[in-house]
Design an enzyme around this catalytic site. Structure first.
Site, short mmCIF file in Angstrom:
data_model
loop_
_atom_site.label_atom_id
_atom_site.label_comp_id
_atom_site.label_asym_id
_atom_site.label_seq_id
_atom_site.Cartn_x
_atom_site.Cartn_y
_atom_site.Cartn_z
N LYS A 1 0.75 -1.25 0.12
CA LYS A 1 -0.32 0.06 -0.04
C LYS A 1 1.00 0.92 -0.04
O LYS A 1 0.56 2.03 -0.95
CB LYS A 1 -0.72 -0.46 1.72
CG LYS A 1 -2.00 1.21 1.20
CD LYS A 1 -3.01 0.75 2.48
CE LYS A 1 -2.28 0.79 3.50
NZ LYS A 1 -3.41 0.07 5.03
N GLU B 1 -2.25 8.63 12.51
CA GLU B 1 -1.09 7.94 12.29
C GLU B 1 0.09 7.68 13.33
O GLU B 1 0.04 8.28 14.32
CB GLU B 1 -0.27 8.70 10.84
CG GLU B 1 1.07 8.61 10.60
CD GLU B 1 0.27 7.30 9.22
OE1 GLU B 1 1.10 6.14 8.60
OE2 GLU B 1 -0.54 7.22 9.06
N ARG B 2 0.87 6.91 12.88
CA ARG B 2 1.62 5.92 14.03
C ARG B 2 2.87 7.29 13.94
O ARG B 2 3.18 7.04 12.79
CB ARG B 2 1.80 4.80 13.91
CG ARG B 2 1.02 3.78 14.66
CD ARG B 2 1.43 1.94 13.91
NE ARG B 2 -0.07 1.68 13.96
CZ ARG B 2 -0.87 1.54 13.29
NH1 ARG B 2 -0.57 2.20 12.38
NH2 ARG B 2 -1.96 -0.11 13.78
#
Length: 487
Positions: A161, A187-188
């Site tokens: 992805k 988001e991390r």
């Protein structure tokens, strides 16, 4: 002549409940979406979401509320949340407040704009449906994207992805003279740091902006980071007249942050606990992604489907805004068919004769039909072997396997790992290749000759398959089932 400055509008905190702060104002009441500041060095930032009566407002904190207490002074900044816009924001990384988080130099020559902006009016929108060419064969042929449209990207971990997003950024910047904006919602921080380094290594950071609202930040921050990224995208579309590719990861986390904010504000939950205003909030964000006479914002959004339930309200509302769905398959990734896009699960509203043309539409339908027939024949091949198929079915299998390999493509962003030079393939070349494969022009060439190439003309320089190779191809090495004929 001296200019008089108005004294700041000050209030007092009367309640702090997690991220929800109530404040009392004796003077003018702050407007909805006004930003309030409180705490030591005015570090705690809040956004007004409710005017409770003539003197009280309720705000949601965009930063942690540690250190706040009843009786503390709160300052009304007099305006909404703003982010910087200008050419100087390119190649930089920002948080929801427009502050740089990449340890770079201070920003210069930028102006600040509110994150709350209305979508472009209908009279300014372009009414033409145009294809957004990515240079990636399988997308341009089978799942054409819309210029100024929104595409959903569905895929688990490790199926390619991020590589696909990275390649689209590379093609957009290198070949379309466009700008890419990456928006990480929830988001991390690890993923953000990796993406920054990958973009730097691929040499595409100079025409890119990154905006992050990380997973550990309060819901108010995650809820507004998408609006912040869109405000930057609108600047490049409307002021610079450039096409913008906006990548959002993950749009579900925007809905999730809105659900948390709604619960904190004490609103009555709707179906499955979602906020009653979910449809309006999502539409307010998505409708700003549009093409006008001066430029277009094309968006590709990663979509998480809760518990793989496509009837979940979040998935249903997200699907309503998408013009294309790109599904990544772990099975295809395991076979080395990259990009691992499942052509039968993926779909696009642009794939109609009136938009892509009769030839493109007919070819795409024939490709899907051939791949679907091959999928049905796989069980028979596994049990009985290829020799048990009729000559017509064997021709279908041969075409399908060559099509699968032709629809693979070496990426510019993976050159350092694969050693293969990246290829950008025009839509005309991709259609020409598929058409010639369907006409059995390459039946004398081995399947491997079509694997990881660009245009179909590259096959001509490769050796043809000998009679022995042609006879034995393609025979999958599978265990023989007792009672069945040996392959």
């Amino acid at each position: 002549m001296e200019t008089k400055t108005n004294p700041p509008n000050l209030g007092v905190i009367v309640a702090v409940r997690g991220s929800v702060v109530d404040a009392w104002f004796d003077g003018p009441l702050p407007a909805i979406y006004s930003v309030l500041r409180a705490g030591e060095d005015r570090q705690v930032v809040m956004e007004v979401l409710e005017q409770r009566d003539a003197h009280n407002v309720r705000a949601i904190a965009l930063t942690p509320t540690q250190g706040l207490a009843r009786g503390m002074m709160v300052t009304d900044t007099g305006g909404p949340l703003k982010v910087p816009v200008g050419k100087a924001i390119l190649s930089r990384m920002f948080n929801v407040f427009g502050q740089t988080i990449d340890r770079g130099a201070a920003l210069a020559d930028v102006s600040w704009r509110s994150v709350h902006r209305a979508p472009p009016p209908l009279v300014e929108r372009s009414t033409r449906s145009q294809i957004f060419e990515t240079g990636i064969k399988v997308i341009d042929v089978l799942v054409p994207l819309e210029r100024g449209g929104k595409a959903g990207l569905f895929g688990g971990a490790g199926v390619g992805k991020t590589v696909l997003l990275t390649e689209m950024i590379h093609n957009m910047i290198g070949h379309h003279d466009g700008v890419s904006i990456f928006c990480g919602i929830g988001e991390r921080c690890r993923e953000g740091e990796e993406l920054y380094r990958d973009m730097q290594a691929a040499g595409v950071l100079a025409n890119m902006v990154m905006v992050f609202g990380q997973m550990n930040e309060p819901p108010g921050s995650r809820f507004r980071v998408g609006h912040a990224a869109l405000t930057m995208a609108e600047y490049f579309r409307d002021d610079e007249h450039r096409d913008v590719l906006l990548l959002i990861d993950n749009i579900f986390r925007f809905i999730q942050a809105g659900m948390e904010v709604s619960g904190l504000m004490g609103q009555m939950p709707s179906r499955l606990g979602y906020q009653p205003t979910m449809g309006t909030e999502l539409a307010g964000l998505e409708e700003r992604i549009a093409n006008t006479a001066t430029g277009a914002i094309t968006s590709i959004q990663a979509v998480y489907v809760p518990a793989d339930d496509f009837t979940d309200p979040a998935a249903v509302h997200a699907f309503a805004h998408l013009s294309a769905s790109i599904v990544l398959s772990r099975k295809r990734a395991g076979e080395g068919l990259f990009p691992a896009i499942d052509p039968l699960q993926s779909s696009s509203k642009m794939a109609t004769p009136g938009i892509v043309g009769e030839r493109h539409y007919a070819l795409a339908q024939e490709i899907r039909k051939t791949l679907a027939q091959y999928g049905e024949l796989k069980d028979i091949i596994a049990m009985l072997g290829l020799e048990q198929l009729s000559p017509e079915d064997r021709q279908v299998v041969m075409r399908a396997r060559r099509l699968e390999r032709f629809l693979t493509q070496p990426f510019f962003t993976t050159e350092q790992f694969t050693g293969l030079t990246g290829k950008l393939v025009s839509l005309a070349d991709a259609l020409d290749g598929c058409e010639r494969i369907l006409k059995d022009e390459f039946k004398d060439y081995p399947e491997s000759a079509l694997y990881m190439i660009g245009a179909i003309g590259e096959v001509k320089g490769k050796p043809k398959a000998g009679p022995a190779a042609a006879k034995s191809e393609p025979k999958p090495k599978l265990p023989v089932i007792s009672g069945a004929a040996k392959p």
